[in-house]
Every structure is written in C-alpha cells, then in structure tokens.
Design a protein around this motif. Sequence first.
Motif, PDB file in Angstrom:
ATOM      1  N   ALA A   1      30.041  14.388  36.459  1.00 32.99           N
ATOM      2  CA  ALA A   1      28.938  13.460  36.721  1.00 32.99           C
ATOM      3  C   ALA A   1      29.333  12.464  37.806  1.00 32.99           C
ATOM      4  CB  ALA A   1      28.547  12.723  35.438  1.00 32.99           C
ATOM      5  N   ALA A   2      30.577  11.964  37.751  1.00 34.68           N
ATOM      6  CA  ALA A   2      31.050  11.022  38.760  1.00 34.68           C
ATOM      7  C   ALA A   2      31.130  11.681  40.135  1.00 34.68           C
ATOM      8  CB  ALA A   2      32.420  10.463  38.357  1.00 34.68           C
ATOM      9  N   ILE A   3      31.625  12.902  40.180  1.00 38.01           N
ATOM     10  CA  ILE A   3      31.711  13.631  41.459  1.00 38.01           C
ATOM     11  C   ILE A   3      30.314  13.898  42.013  1.00 38.01           C
ATOM     12  CG2 ILE A   3      32.372  15.846  42.504  1.00 38.01           C
ATOM     13  CD1 ILE A   3      34.858  15.758  40.625  1.00 38.01           C
ATOM     14  N   ALA A   4      29.392  14.294  41.146  1.00 35.09           N
ATOM     15  CA  ALA A   4      28.002  14.521  41.580  1.00 35.09           C
ATOM     16  C   ALA A   4      27.382  13.234  42.111  1.00 35.09           C
ATOM     17  CB  ALA A   4      27.171  15.080  40.424  1.00 35.09           C
ATOM     18  N   ALA A   5      27.682  12.108  41.462  1.00 25.65           N
ATOM     19  CA  ALA A   5      27.138  10.817  41.902  1.00 25.65           C
ATOM     20  C   ALA A   5      27.663  10.440  43.281  1.00 25.65           C
ATOM     21  CB  ALA A   5      27.485   9.734  40.874  1.00 25.65           C
ATOM     22  N   ILE A   6      28.943  10.722  43.541  1.00 23.17           N
ATOM     23  CA  ILE A   6      29.506  10.440  44.872  1.00 23.17           C
ATOM     24  C   ILE A   6      28.764  11.244  45.930  1.00 23.17           C
ATOM     25  CG2 ILE A   6      31.521  10.754  46.367  1.00 23.17           C
ATOM     26  CD1 ILE A   6      33.267  10.197  43.880  1.00 23.17           C
ATOM     27  N   PHE A   7      28.645  12.544  45.707  1.00 27.76           N
ATOM     28  CA  PHE A   7      27.978  13.392  46.694  1.00 27.76           C
ATOM     29  C   PHE A   7      26.514  13.016  46.873  1.00 27.76           C
ATOM     30  CE2 PHE A   7      31.643  16.212  46.001  1.00 27.76           C
ATOM     31  CZ  PHE A   7      31.960  16.489  47.323  1.00 27.76           C
ATOM     32  N   PHE A   8      25.825  12.732  45.774  1.00 30.19           N
ATOM     33  CA  PHE A   8      24.420  12.347  45.859  1.00 30.19           C
ATOM     34  C   PHE A   8      24.256  11.042  46.630  1.00 30.19           C
ATOM     35  CE2 PHE A   8      20.684  10.096  44.333  1.00 30.19           C
ATOM     36  CZ  PHE A   8      19.696  11.031  44.574  1.00 30.19           C
ATOM     37  N   ALA A   9      25.059  10.032  46.283  1.00 33.69           N
ATOM     38  CA  ALA A   9      24.949   8.732  46.948  1.00 33.69           C
ATOM     39  C   ALA A   9      25.285   8.849  48.437  1.00 33.69           C
ATOM     40  CB  ALA A   9      25.860   7.708  46.271  1.00 33.69           C
TER      41      ALA A   9
ATOM     42  N   LEU B   1      30.749   7.751  35.827  1.00 30.24           N
ATOM     43  CA  LEU B   1      31.896   8.025  34.961  1.00 30.24           C
ATOM     44  C   LEU B   1      31.765   7.279  33.636  1.00 30.24           C
ATOM     45  CD1 LEU B   1      34.760   9.249  34.602  1.00 30.24           C
ATOM     46  CD2 LEU B   1      35.643   7.136  35.632  1.00 30.24           C
ATOM     47  N   SER B   2      31.456   6.003  33.716  1.00 29.09           N
ATOM     48  CA  SER B   2      31.336   5.182  32.514  1.00 29.09           C
ATOM     49  C   SER B   2      30.161   5.629  31.643  1.00 29.09           C
ATOM     50  CB  SER B   2      31.178   3.715  32.923  1.00 29.09           C
ATOM     51  OG  SER B   2      31.484   2.871  31.847  1.00 29.09           O
ATOM     52  N   THR B   3      29.053   5.972  32.264  1.00 26.31           N
ATOM     53  CA  THR B   3      27.900   6.466  31.505  1.00 26.31           C
ATOM     54  C   THR B   3      28.224   7.795  30.847  1.00 26.31           C
ATOM     55  OG1 THR B   3      26.389   5.340  33.033  1.00 26.31           O
ATOM     56  CG2 THR B   3      25.450   7.066  31.653  1.00 26.31           C
TER      57      THR B   3
ATOM     58  N   SER C   1      36.727   2.596  30.905  1.00 25.73           N
ATOM     59  CA  SER C   1      35.909   3.026  32.042  1.00 25.73           C
ATOM     60  C   SER C   1      34.930   1.932  32.469  1.00 25.73           C
ATOM     61  CB  SER C   1      35.176   4.326  31.725  1.00 25.73           C
ATOM     62  OG  SER C   1      34.206   4.128  30.722  1.00 25.73           O
ATOM     63  N   ALA C   2      34.409   1.166  31.526  1.00 27.09           N
ATOM     64  CA  ALA C   2      33.478   0.086  31.862  1.00 27.09           C
ATOM     65  C   ALA C   2      34.189  -1.017  32.645  1.00 27.09           C
ATOM     66  CB  ALA C   2      32.838  -0.478  30.604  1.00 27.09           C
ATOM     67  N   LEU C   3      35.390  -1.395  32.206  1.00 26.62           N
ATOM     68  CA  LEU C   3      36.140  -2.416  32.943  1.00 26.62           C
ATOM     69  C   LEU C   3      36.548  -1.911  34.318  1.00 26.62           C
ATOM     70  CD1 LEU C   3      38.261  -4.172  30.212  1.00 26.62           C
ATOM     71  CD2 LEU C   3      36.403  -5.110  31.568  1.00 26.62           C
ATOM     72  N   PHE C   4      36.925  -0.634  34.402  1.00 27.34           N
ATOM     73  CA  PHE C   4      37.237  -0.018  35.693  1.00 27.34           C
ATOM     74  C   PHE C   4      36.021  -0.108  36.621  1.00 27.34           C
ATOM     75  CE2 PHE C   4      37.083   4.020  38.153  1.00 27.34           C
ATOM     76  CZ  PHE C   4      38.110   3.746  39.038  1.00 27.34           C
ATOM     77  N   ALA C   5      34.841   0.168  36.099  1.00 31.01           N
ATOM     78  CA  ALA C   5      33.614   0.102  36.898  1.00 31.01           C
ATOM     79  C   ALA C   5      33.331  -1.319  37.357  1.00 31.01           C
ATOM     80  CB  ALA C   5      32.431   0.645  36.092  1.00 31.01           C
TER      81      ALA C   5
ATOM     82  N   THR D   1      22.143   4.353  40.557  1.00 28.32           N
ATOM     83  CA  THR D   1      22.195   5.768  40.921  1.00 28.32           C
ATOM     84  C   THR D   1      23.118   6.523  39.986  1.00 28.32           C
ATOM     85  OG1 THR D   1      21.754   5.280  43.259  1.00 28.32           O
ATOM     86  CG2 THR D   1      22.807   7.397  42.776  1.00 28.32           C
ATOM     87  N   GLY D   2      24.306   5.985  39.756  1.00 31.66           N
ATOM     88  CA  GLY D   2      25.271   6.636  38.878  1.00 31.66           C
ATOM     89  C   GLY D   2      24.770   6.777  37.456  1.00 31.66           C
ATOM     90  N   ILE D   3      24.168   5.723  36.941  1.00 30.87           N
ATOM     91  CA  ILE D   3      23.673   5.756  35.561  1.00 30.87           C
ATOM     92  C   ILE D   3      22.550   6.773  35.415  1.00 30.87           C
ATOM     93  CG2 ILE D   3      22.448   4.427  33.799  1.00 30.87           C
ATOM     94  CD1 ILE D   3      24.045   1.949  34.858  1.00 30.87           C
ATOM     95  N   PHE D   4      21.526   6.673  36.265  1.00 20.09           N
ATOM     96  CA  PHE D   4      20.369   7.568  36.123  1.00 20.09           C
ATOM     97  C   PHE D   4      20.719   9.023  36.399  1.00 20.09           C
ATOM     98  CE2 PHE D   4      17.780   3.598  36.975  1.00 20.09           C
ATOM     99  CZ  PHE D   4      17.416   3.447  35.651  1.00 20.09           C
ATOM    100  N   LEU D   5      21.569   9.265  37.395  1.00 19.07           N
ATOM    101  CA  LEU D   5      21.969  10.641  37.684  1.00 19.07           C
ATOM    102  C   LEU D   5      22.740  11.239  36.512  1.00 19.07           C
ATOM    103  CD1 LEU D   5      22.061  12.926  39.825  1.00 19.07           C
ATOM    104  CD2 LEU D   5      24.270  12.010  40.490  1.00 19.07           C
ATOM    105  N   THR D   6      23.626  10.466  35.915  1.00 19.03           N
ATOM    106  CA  THR D   6      24.413  10.965  34.786  1.00 19.03           C
ATOM    107  C   THR D   6      23.537  11.247  33.578  1.00 19.03           C
ATOM    108  OG1 THR D   6      26.340   9.771  35.573  1.00 19.03           O
ATOM    109  CG2 THR D   6      26.379  10.473  33.277  1.00 19.03           C
ATOM    110  N   ILE D   7      22.598  10.376  33.292  1.00 19.01           N
ATOM    111  CA  ILE D   7      21.685  10.624  32.163  1.00 19.01           C
ATOM    112  C   ILE D   7      20.866  11.881  32.417  1.00 19.01           C
ATOM    113  CG2 ILE D   7      19.657   9.725  30.958  1.00 19.01           C
ATOM    114  CD1 ILE D   7      20.941   6.908  31.279  1.00 19.01           C
TER     115      ILE D   7
END
Length: 158
Positions: free
Chosen positions: A11-19, A56-58, A74-78, A145-151
């Motif tokens: 999901a994190a990798i997909a979010a990077i490419f999408f963004a 990632l966190s989502t 992961s939340a603190l990392f974000a 973007t990351g949250i909605f894409l992951t959901i």
Amino acid sequence: MELLMNFPLWAAIAAIFFAQFVKVPIHYIASRNLNWSLLTSTGGMPSSHSAAVTALSTGVALETGLDSALFAVSALFAIITMFDATGVRRQAGEQAIVLNQLVADFNRLIEEAKVWQKKAEQEKRRELKELLGHKPIEVFFGGLTGIFLTIALHYLFH
C-alpha cells in the motif's frame, strides 16, 4: 513469499507511485505546462512522502488494529516524516531559492563586467535543488492520498 503478502508495504509503495504520477496532471492543470520530470522529483503536490507513511500506517492499522504497538510505531514515524517535510526540508528548499538567486546575480555581474570566461552554461553554475520539502497543504493532501488509497486497496484486495 511472505513479502508479497505484506499489505502495508505494498500500500505504501502504491501510494508513492500514485502520488508521484498524479503530480504531473496537477501541475499541468495549475500551470498549463506538462513536466514529466515531476515523476521522479521531490516536492510538489501531493507529497509522496506523506502519502507513503500514511498509507503504511493505515495499512498497519487495518492489519493489526489501532491498539497495536506496530501501529504506534508507524503512526509516530508518519508524524515525524510529515513534520520534517514541512520543516527542515522545506527550509532547505527556501534557502536554495535564495542561494540560486545570489548565484544568478553574481553570474550576471561577472558577465556584465566581461570577466566571465566563455564556458558552457552548465559549467558556469550548478543550481541547488529548490524543491526539497513541502508546503503544509502538500503534506496534508499527501497524507489524505495515502489513507484513502490504502483503504480502497484494502477493500479491493481483502
């Protein structure tokens, strides 16, 4: 093979490419200038760093729950990553803008005084990278973007 089943990672990798991809049409709409180099650049709307860490966190939250220690990490990392994107990295970009202007002014002064040796333009100066960090709005929309894409990916693949 377990790596291929790691939903938060993918999901994190997909979010990077999408963004990164969506920066091109957003920039085109805003400026009427098609700039494909945005696919691999830092900075811009939305923040791919923020999209990645929130995805990632989502993903971790969906897989392990909001009460897990892994989600807390992961939340603190974000939070730290997004704070850094709007703080230190953004300020470095602002300083790069000023330094590039000083270099341009200095080069113009030398050129006007006819002291500048005849060299190719790229040899005369190397500009510092100005698009290092993000404006708070870019980080905010990167995070969304990351949250909605992951959901969306979670409900699509689970």
